[in-house]
Design an enzyme around this catalytic site. Structure first.
Site: not given
Ligand code: NAD
Ligand code: WQD
Length: 336
Positions: A151, A123, A147
C-alpha cells in the site's frame, strides 16, 4: 461509467451499492479470487438497478484497457488486491505482484485510454507503529509487513504519477478497520476459511462456527489491557468513496483517512456483540499477536473538512448489522 476493481468483495459490494443508489453506472472487474458473484446479484436486487460485470484480472492490461475503452469508463475506484497480513509474510512476492504490479498495469491501461481519475483503497496499516494519536495524514509512514508496504509503495507511485502529470485526479483513502454489513443483511464480509479479523471471528463464535475467540493480549497499555482500533461501518466507508468521487472534479491528489476518530477495545467489541446478538461470545486470553499495535485510531478531520463526509454509525450498529448478515447467511454466500 465508473469502473470498480475488486467490486465483488466485501468493501466493493458496498461501494457498488452506494454508486448505484446515487444513480451512477458501474462496471465491476473482479477475478473472484476472494469473492463470489452472488454479492453483485444481491446488490442489484437491493438497488433495483443493474451493473456490468467482467471476470478479469487487473494484471491483464489489455483486457482492462478494452473494458475502459468499450464501456466509456470515466473514473476508476481501485479496490482489487490481496489483504491478509499473515499471508503477505508467507507470500510477499504474490502480494507485490497483485497489488503493486496489478496497480501499475491498471494505471497503464487508464493512461492508454486517457482516463485520469482514480480512487485507491489504501490502509491505516501504512502508518505502522503510531508515534502519536490520533493518526492524522501527516503522521510518518512505516508499514511493518509486506501487505502494508504494497500500500505504501502504491501511494508513493501515485504521488510520482501526479507529479509527472498534474491532470490526474487521485484520491488515496486510508481505511481504518471496516466492519459491519448492509442493513438488509444480504451483503457482508464472507471470509474464506478461518477469519483473521476480529469482527468476523466474533460473529462466527456467536453463531457456533468457531468455539472460542482468542483475545490476543490483555496486557497492553490500554484501559482494559486489550488492543484498541477504529472500527468503521462499511456503509459509512462506502459513502466516503462517493464523496471523494464528487470531490475529484478538479485535478489534484488527496490523501484522506476514513475512520470514525473513536477507538474501541477488543473487550468492548465482544460486549457490544453479545448485547446485540443475545449470544455468548466465549473467549480466552492468548499471547499478543506478532506485529499488533496497542492502539490505532484516526483523526478524520481532513476528510470531514474536505469532503463534508462523516461516519454516522455506532459500534452497536456495526455489531448489529454484522450479526444480521451472519444470521441470514451462516455460511456466507457459498452454501445458503
Ligand atoms: P476483498 O478480498 O473482499 O475484496 C478484494 C477483491 O479483489 C476480491 O473480490 C478479489 O476477488 C479481488 N481481486 C483480488 N485480486 C485481484 C486481481 N488480481 N484482479 C482482479 N480482482 C482481484 O477485500 P476488501 O476487504 O473488500 O478490501 C478491498 C480493498 O480495501 C483492498 O485493496 C484492501 O487492501 C483494502 N483495505 C481493506 C481493509 C479491510 O480491513 N477489509 C482495510 C484497509 C484497506
Ligand atoms: C483487531 C484487534 C487484534 C482477531 C487488520 C490489518 C489492517 C487492515 C485491517 C487491511 C487487534 C484483536 C483479532 C482475533 C483478537 N486491513 N484480535 N483476536 O489487526 O487492526 O488490522 O485489518 O488493510 O491492515 O492489519 O484488525 O481485526 O485483525 O484485529 O484479539 O481473533 O482485535 O489483536 O487488537 P487489525 P483485526
Amino acid at each position: 461509467m465508473i469502473l470498480l476493481t475488486g467490486g465483488a468483495g466485501y468493501i466493493g459490494s458496498h461501494v457498488s451499492m452506494a454508486l448505484l443508489d446515487a444513480g451512477m453506472d458501474v462496471i465491476v472487474v473482479d477475478n473472484l479470487s476472494n469473492s463470489n458473484k452472488a454479492s453483485l446479484e444481491r446488490v442489484q436486487s437491493l438497488c433495483g438497478r443493474s451493473l456490468l460485470f467482467r471476470q478479469a484480472d487487473i494484471r491483464n492490461q489489455e483486457a482492462i484497457y478494452e473494458i475502459i475503452r468499450d464501456c466509456g469508463v470515466t473514473a476508476v475506484i481501485h479496490l482489487a488486491g490481496l489483504k491478509a497480513v499473515g499471508d503477505s509474510n508467507a507470500r510477499p512476492m504474490t502480494y507485490y505482484e497483485t497489488n503493486v504490479a496489478g496497480t501499475m498495469r491498471l494505471i497503464s491501461a487508464m493512461k492508454q485510454a486517457k482516463v485520469k481519475t482514480l480512487v485507491f483503497s489504501s490502509s491505516a496499516t501504512v502508518y505502522g507503529v503510531p508515534t502519536y494519536l490520533p493518526l492524522d495524514e501527516k503522521h510518518p509512514l512505516g508499514p511493518t509487513n509486506p501487505y502494508g508496504r504494497t500500500k505504501f509503495f502504491i501511494e508513493e507511485m501515485l504521488k510520482d504519477l501526479y507529479a509527472s502529470d498534474n491532470e490526474w485526479r487521485i484520491g488515496i483513502l486510508r481505511y481504518f478497520n471496516p466492519v459491519g454489513a448492509h442493513e438488509s443483511g444480504l451483503i457482508g464480509e464472507d471470509p474464506l476459511g478461518v477469519p483473521n479479523n476480529l469482527l468476523p471471528f466474533v460473529a462466527q463464535v456467536a453463531i457456533g462456527r468457531q468455539q472460542k475467540l482468542k483475545v490476543w493480549g490483555n496486557n497492553y497499555d490500554t484501559p482494559d489491557g486489550t488492543g484498541i482500533r477504529d472500527f468503521i461501518h462499511v456503509v459509512d466507508l462506502a459513502s466516503g468513496h462517493l464523496s471523494v468521487l464528487n470531490h475529484l472534479k478538479h485535478p489534484g491528489l488527496l490523501t484522506l483517512n476514513l475512520g470514525t476518530g473513536t477507538g474501541s477495545s477488543v473487550l468492548e467489541v465482544i460486549r457490544a456483540f453479545e448485547a446485540v446478538s443475545g449470544r455468548p461470545v466465549p473467549y480466552e486470553i492468548a499471547e499478543r499477536r506478532a506485529g499488533d499495535v496497542a492502539i490505532c485510531y484516526a483523526d478524520p478531520t481532513l476528510a470531514g473538512e474536505t469532503l463534508d463526509w462523516h461516519s454516522a454509525r455506532s459500534l452497536v450498529q456495526m455489531c448489529a448489522d454484522h450479526w444480521r448478515w451472519q444470521l441470514k447467511n451462516p455460511n456466507g454466500y457459498r452454501r445458503i
